[in-house]
Scaffold this active site. Structure first.
Site, PDB file in Angstrom:
ATOM      1  N   TYR A  80     -13.229   5.795   4.713  1.00 33.32           N
ATOM      2  CA  TYR A  80     -13.833   5.461   3.424  1.00 33.32           C
ATOM      3  C   TYR A  80     -14.207   3.979   3.457  1.00 33.32           C
ATOM      4  O   TYR A  80     -13.381   3.103   3.231  1.00 33.32           O
ATOM      5  CB  TYR A  80     -12.868   5.769   2.275  1.00 33.32           C
ATOM      6  CG  TYR A  80     -13.416   5.478   0.896  1.00 33.32           C
ATOM      7  CD1 TYR A  80     -14.758   5.689   0.594  1.00 33.32           C
ATOM      8  CD2 TYR A  80     -12.586   5.000  -0.108  1.00 33.32           C
ATOM      9  CE1 TYR A  80     -15.253   5.421  -0.667  1.00 33.32           C
ATOM     10  CE2 TYR A  80     -13.072   4.734  -1.382  1.00 33.32           C
ATOM     11  CZ  TYR A  80     -14.406   4.946  -1.648  1.00 33.32           C
ATOM     12  OH  TYR A  80     -14.908   4.673  -2.905  1.00 33.32           O
ATOM     13  N   ASP A 105     -17.304   8.844   3.715  1.00 32.41           N
ATOM     14  CA  ASP A 105     -18.224   8.114   2.857  1.00 32.41           C
ATOM     15  C   ASP A 105     -18.359   6.718   3.450  1.00 32.41           C
ATOM     16  O   ASP A 105     -17.475   5.884   3.291  1.00 32.41           O
ATOM     17  CB  ASP A 105     -17.668   8.073   1.431  1.00 32.41           C
ATOM     18  CG  ASP A 105     -18.513   7.246   0.488  1.00 32.41           C
ATOM     19  OD1 ASP A 105     -19.559   6.714   0.922  1.00 32.41           O
ATOM     20  OD2 ASP A 105     -18.129   7.125  -0.690  1.00 32.41           O
ATOM     21  N   HIS A 122     -20.122  13.411  -5.022  1.00 33.83           N
ATOM     22  CA  HIS A 122     -20.529  13.655  -3.641  1.00 33.83           C
ATOM     23  C   HIS A 122     -20.444  15.157  -3.366  1.00 33.83           C
ATOM     24  O   HIS A 122     -19.733  15.895  -4.067  1.00 33.83           O
ATOM     25  CB  HIS A 122     -19.587  12.962  -2.659  1.00 33.83           C
ATOM     26  CG  HIS A 122     -19.602  11.475  -2.720  1.00 33.83           C
ATOM     27  ND1 HIS A 122     -20.130  10.684  -1.728  1.00 33.83           N
ATOM     28  CD2 HIS A 122     -19.118  10.610  -3.659  1.00 33.83           C
ATOM     29  CE1 HIS A 122     -19.974   9.414  -2.043  1.00 33.83           C
ATOM     30  NE2 HIS A 122     -19.364   9.347  -3.217  1.00 33.83           N
TER      31      HIS A 122
END
Length: 252
Positions: A106, A145, A243
């Site tokens: 992340y 991400d 998302h």
């Protein structure tokens, strides 16, 4: 092997919206990598007989965090990238297997006013060095991400976002350097010209329904694994977060 990655924008929030265990079972995924769990380990309530669980929480409560659910027990598990200043926010988990590494990531967000852009680039350089050290030992598969739309094709409105977080020159160059060091964006490897392929949409302006989005969720692999990619998917129909999940099918 089928791997799925998803920024869930709060694991407990996702559980209120769907039966995560049933959905995961239906996917048949060998591993499920998640980002932005937004919890501490003692707040996790997820039972599974099929999947082993590994969680890396941020020290700040309700913030960041990653996890991996995997059917196959790893040889070793590493939390973070081994640099103290970068390992307080629960952003990386690495599972080591006999022939490869699997990672959930992340990447820090530069923030709306770019107040974290400097830190974001420092983190990116450190992360690239980390995966290069791993890649020297065995191939790497990392996902998550990454908080950057790499090319103009990767977001709906590139011209109006050039100086915005996630599409700055600095962030895009940072990702280019990572790829140039020996890695492949699996989705663009298979679909170099596919437009309208996004994995994140703002909650404002009915953006998801209009597909005004960004592709900021990736599966990135060592170059020497690129010929082993059977499919790379963006599961845009799966809701529950701002998302959507992304998937890779690899011959490992």
């Amino acid at each position: 092997m089928k791997f799925i990655s998803w920024n869930v924008n709060g694991f407990r929030a996702l559980q209120r919206k769907m039966d995560v265990g049933e959905w995961l079972k239906e996917t048949g995924a060998d591993a499920f990598c998640i980002q932005e769990t937004k919890l501490q380990k003692d707040q996790v309530d997820f039972q599974s007989t099929e999947y082993l669980q590994y969680w890396n929480d941020a020290e700040k409560k309700g913030y960041s965090g990653t996890a991996i659910f995997t059917k196959k027990e790893p040889i070793d598990v590493t939390y973070g990238i081994g640099i103290e200043e970068h390992d307080h926010e629960g952003r990386v988990i690495t599972l080591e297997y006999e022939n490869y590494y699997l990672m959930t990531v992340y990447t820090p967000n530069s923030k709306r006013d770019l107040k974290r852009l400097g830190y974001r680039i420092q983190w990116g350089e450190a992360f690239t060095n980390y995966i290069n050290r791993l890649d020297a030992k065995k191939p790497v598969v990392f996902c998550g991400d990454l908080n950057v739309a790499h090319q103009a094709i990767d977001l709906k409105n590139p011209k109006t976002n050039v100086k915005n977080a996630g599409f700055t020159v600095e962030e895009r160059n940072d990702f280019s350097k990572l790829l140039d060091s020996g890695f492949t964006d699996s989705f663009r490897y298979l679909y170099p010209d596919r437009e309208g392929a996004y994995s994140w949409w703002s909650y404002m302006g009915n953006a998801r329904a209009r597909n005004v989005g960004w592709r900021i969720d990736y599966f990135v692999i060592s170059n020497r694994l690129s010929h082993r990619v059977k499919e790379a998917k963006i599961l845009a129909d799966v809701t529950g977060s701002d998302h959507c999940p992304v998937e890779i099918d690899l011959s490992l």
